[in-house]
Design an enzyme around this catalytic site. Structure first.
Site, mmCIF file in Angstrom:
data_model
loop_
_atom_site.group_PDB
_atom_site.id
_atom_site.type_symbol
_atom_site.label_atom_id
_atom_site.label_comp_id
_atom_site.label_asym_id
_atom_site.label_seq_id
_atom_site.Cartn_x
_atom_site.Cartn_y
_atom_site.Cartn_z
ATOM 1 N N GLN A 125 0.840 -1.196 0.000
ATOM 2 C CA GLN A 125 0.000 0.000 0.000
ATOM 3 C C GLN A 125 0.873 1.242 0.000
ATOM 4 O OE1 GLN A 125 -2.328 1.850 3.340
ATOM 5 N NE2 GLN A 125 -4.084 1.087 2.174
ATOM 6 N N CYS A 155 -6.812 6.830 4.949
ATOM 7 C CA CYS A 155 -6.186 7.145 6.230
ATOM 8 C C CYS A 155 -6.599 8.549 6.693
ATOM 9 C CB CYS A 155 -4.666 7.068 6.121
ATOM 10 S SG CYS A 155 -3.815 7.445 7.672
ATOM 11 N N HIS A 228 -13.871 0.865 3.650
ATOM 12 C CA HIS A 228 -14.063 0.969 5.095
ATOM 13 C C HIS A 228 -15.411 1.639 5.298
ATOM 14 C CE1 HIS A 228 -12.170 1.901 9.266
ATOM 15 N NE2 HIS A 228 -13.482 1.799 9.360
ATOM 16 N N GLY A 269 -14.182 -2.926 8.281
ATOM 17 C CA GLY A 269 -14.752 -2.136 9.358
ATOM 18 C C GLY A 269 -15.747 -2.903 10.210
#
Length: 449
Positions: A125, A155, A228, A269
């Site tokens: 990543q 992020c 997410h 998540g």
């Protein structure tokens, strides 16, 4: 120390913020109609190439039905070594690496990118907002033979999304993400993917999420998105709070499956055990059945294409990762005990100590992923207290284990994987009844301003 052509290194070093240049845009000084035709042809060719790349990777490894999320300062080479000892088939992700770090550390890349070949399948990543550096970083990473490259658009850390102006902040600029994904795909021979949230601050409607997915996939060969299922708040709350305060909206994820049938989506998540993985894939049968893999494959057509688990796989690796190969991939149980896993890890740990120079990695670095190995087992609290004391004295992993493992009963050390923990059957209950209205694609969204 060498492992089949790779020098084991530590990606455990702290992330250093580097001021990023203003994102470079692709040239737009040509007739728009001509540019649109060129983009459509180029995007079609790239999509075809990326589809072939994906087929090659899938043919080499089982598909990414289960993956461990990239986590800063956690999913380093040491953790991934432990994870691979427990599960042979889970897809592993590196920590996020800034493209600038890779470019500026070109003379020292092993420290950041090298890994033992046993860690395949593994995904790199990267993050960043400068197309030149993203292209260079991708080229430099090719020598390390990652199986996929993932671009971080999720992020929420202030040093990434704030000072760095990338991570989840890039969800507000899907055209740039499409450009970045095209640049990554053009400079690698492996598939590419995007990891993102469902929204940012007040930009959290389902249509805005769909606009992001549509633009990125239309402007690049990206066919796989890891979602997410929380939005991110950039008003100064911590990354930890960003994993708890914004509510989970699984209905957004399942609506994406409905509205983008040509794309692949992995859910992330709030999923904490393998049992819940089977539920999200549409498999509601006892986890111990050997045929679960076959049912899961059939259910993937109507449900999630994959599930990504984060901190649960780090804090409780034995009970989370230990069931992946049998319950998700249908392979026979390895019947390895905790003691046997630790013996293998000790060989790795003592061989790598001090190989980075300046006494790094040290015993504490190597042991960190092991601290949750006895989660909720007898002796766990005493094990952690003895570990704290052993860090002060022990210079080898062997001596550390000799001092600290006396806290754990033999019956725990010599136990194999037991029945999987029961998941929450209502985790996705009634989600179909609250799906947002279908997304209507708007071609004008692709026009450059």
């Amino acid at each position: 120390m060498k492992f089949s052509g790779y020098t084991l290194i530590s990606s455990f070093t702290p992330f250093h913020c580097i001021p990023l240049k203003k994102p470079r845009r692709l040239p737009l000084d040509i007739n728009f109609k001509t540019a649109s035709k060129i983009r459509r042809l180029s995007t079609y060719n790239q999509k075809q190439q990326n589809h072939c790349k994906a087929e090659m990777v899938v043919a080499k490894y089982p598909p990414p039905l289960f993956s461990v999320a990239p986590m800063m300062e956690w999913t380093d080479v040491h953790y991934r070594t432990l994870a691979r000892l427990i599960s042979k088939h889970a897809w592993l992700y590196t920590e996020m690496l800034a493209a600038e770090t890779i470019v500026y550390q070109e003379a020292n890349l092993d420290r950041f990118l090298a890994f033992p070949p046993e860690q395949h399948p593994i995904v790199l990543q990267i993050g960043g907002n400068n197309l030149d550096n993203i292209a260079k970083a991708t080229k430099l990473a090719n020598a390390y033979n990652y199986d996929e490259i993932n671009f971080n658009c999720g992020c929420p850390s202030p040093r990434v999304a704030g000072h760095g102006c990338f991570g989840v902040r890039l969800m507000l600029d899907p055209k740039f993400v499409g450009e970045a994904m095209s640049v990554i795909a053009a400079n690698t021979d492996v598939p590419v993917s995007v990891k993102c949230r469902i929204g940012v601050d007040d930009h959290d409607s389902y249509n805005e999420l769909c606009d992001f997915i549509y633009k990125v996939s239309a402007l690049s060969p990206t066919r796989h998105f890891i979602i997410h299922s929380r939005k991110a708040l950039l008003n100064g709350i911590s990354p930890a709070d960003n994993r708890k305060i914004p509510p989970l909206k699984y209905e957004y994820f399942f609506a994406l499956l409905r509205d983008f049938p040509d794309l692949k989506f992995t859910i992330n998540g709030g999923i904490n055990c393998v049992d819940e993985v089977s539920f999200v894939m549409g498999v509601n049968i006892p986890i111990c059945l050997c045929y679960l893999y076959l049912y899961a494959n059939a259910a993937l057509k109507a449900g999630a294409h994959g599930v990504m688990v984060g901190r649960a796989a780090y804090h409780n690796p034995w009970n989370v990762l230990g069931h992946v190969d049998t319950a998700i991939y249908g392979t026979p149980a390895s019947n390895l005990t905790r003691r046997q896993i630790l013996e293998k890890y000790q060989v790795y740990g003592d061989a790598i100590l001090g190989t980075y120079g300046n006494d790094r990695p040290n015993v504490r670095d190597v042991i960190k992923p092991i601290l949750g190995f006895f989660y909720f087992e007898p002796g766990n609290s005493l094990w952690k207290r003895k570990a704290d004391a052993a860090f002060l004295r022990c210079k080898t992993v062997k001596s550390f284990f000799e001092e600290a493992l006396v806290a754990i009963p033999d019956r725990v050390l010599d136990s194999t994987i037991t029945e999987a923990p029961i998941g929450r059957e209502d985790l996705f209950a009634n989600v179909e009844g609250i799906l947002p209205p279908p997304y209507e694609t708007r071609e004008e969204e692709l026009v450059y301003a």
